[in-house]
Design a protein around this motif. Sequence first.
Motif, mmCIF file in Angstrom:
data_model
loop_
_atom_site.group_PDB
_atom_site.id
_atom_site.type_symbol
_atom_site.label_atom_id
_atom_site.label_comp_id
_atom_site.label_asym_id
_atom_site.label_seq_id
_atom_site.Cartn_x
_atom_site.Cartn_y
_atom_site.Cartn_z
ATOM 1 N N MET A 78 0.722 -1.140 -0.042
ATOM 2 C CA MET A 78 0.022 -0.041 -0.116
ATOM 3 C C MET A 78 0.946 1.153 -0.011
ATOM 4 O O MET A 78 1.776 1.299 0.698
ATOM 5 N N ASP A 79 0.466 2.448 -1.009
ATOM 6 C CA ASP A 79 1.317 3.426 -0.791
ATOM 7 C C ASP A 79 0.034 4.401 -0.687
ATOM 8 O O ASP A 79 -1.381 4.309 -0.734
ATOM 9 N N ALA A 80 0.572 5.930 -0.459
ATOM 10 C CA ALA A 80 -0.529 6.858 0.028
ATOM 11 C C ALA A 80 -0.105 8.063 -0.834
ATOM 12 O O ALA A 80 1.046 8.241 -1.414
ATOM 13 N N PHE A 81 -0.984 8.808 -1.422
ATOM 14 C CA PHE A 81 -0.594 10.141 -2.230
ATOM 15 C C PHE A 81 -1.235 11.144 -1.314
ATOM 16 O O PHE A 81 -2.364 11.235 -1.043
ATOM 17 N N VAL A 82 -0.555 12.186 -1.080
ATOM 18 C CA VAL A 82 -1.087 13.504 -0.606
ATOM 19 C C VAL A 82 -1.779 14.322 -1.754
ATOM 20 O O VAL A 82 -1.289 14.681 -2.799
ATOM 21 N N ASP A 83 -3.272 14.036 -1.532
ATOM 22 C CA ASP A 83 -4.106 14.726 -2.836
ATOM 23 C C ASP A 83 -3.989 16.180 -2.407
ATOM 24 O O ASP A 83 -3.951 16.778 -3.402
ATOM 25 N N GLU A 84 -3.924 16.659 -1.115
ATOM 26 C CA GLU A 84 -4.134 17.930 -0.852
ATOM 27 C C GLU A 84 -3.565 18.282 0.340
ATOM 28 O O GLU A 84 -3.783 17.598 1.244
ATOM 29 N N ILE A 85 -2.843 19.308 0.551
ATOM 30 C CA ILE A 85 -2.289 19.907 1.892
ATOM 31 C C ILE A 85 -2.596 21.469 2.152
ATOM 32 O O ILE A 85 -2.119 22.108 0.979
#
Length: 150
Positions: A78-85
């Motif tokens: 599993m990986d994660a993507f910072v969609d918005e900060i």
Amino acid sequence: MSAQLRLAQPEDLTRLMGLVAAFHAEMGIEQDEELRQSALLPLLEGIPHGCIYLIGPARAPLGYIILTFGWSVEFGGMDAFVDEIYVRPAVRRRGIAGETLLELPKALATGGIKAVHLEVDREDAAAQKLYLRSGFKPRERYMLMSRMLG
């Protein structure tokens, strides 16, 4: 100032809608309120494809970070993507975004996330510097490409 993170819940929708609208206005993202709400609500209700953390005090968040989850053979799971900060302009340059980006991967790793990705404007030197300080590295051979469907 602390970048205390709290997993956003459905009751945070109204607060979050204002923050996301402010970010979208700043970035020139055109999206009507109905579409914005329909994109946020599943994340707040626990859809397994992502989550939203509010940054700072529960009653008056300083910002938010939205993560989406995927699967990567290259990264081994599993990986994660910072969609918005987003951090409110009035409290920027106090280390809040940097603290968030340093602490969040620790929590994600305990949940089995193998890598965290984000995209950055090629012209935004300040954001690039922040992300480099937070341990993100450019992948020189790769660029993000997108295709809209529907």
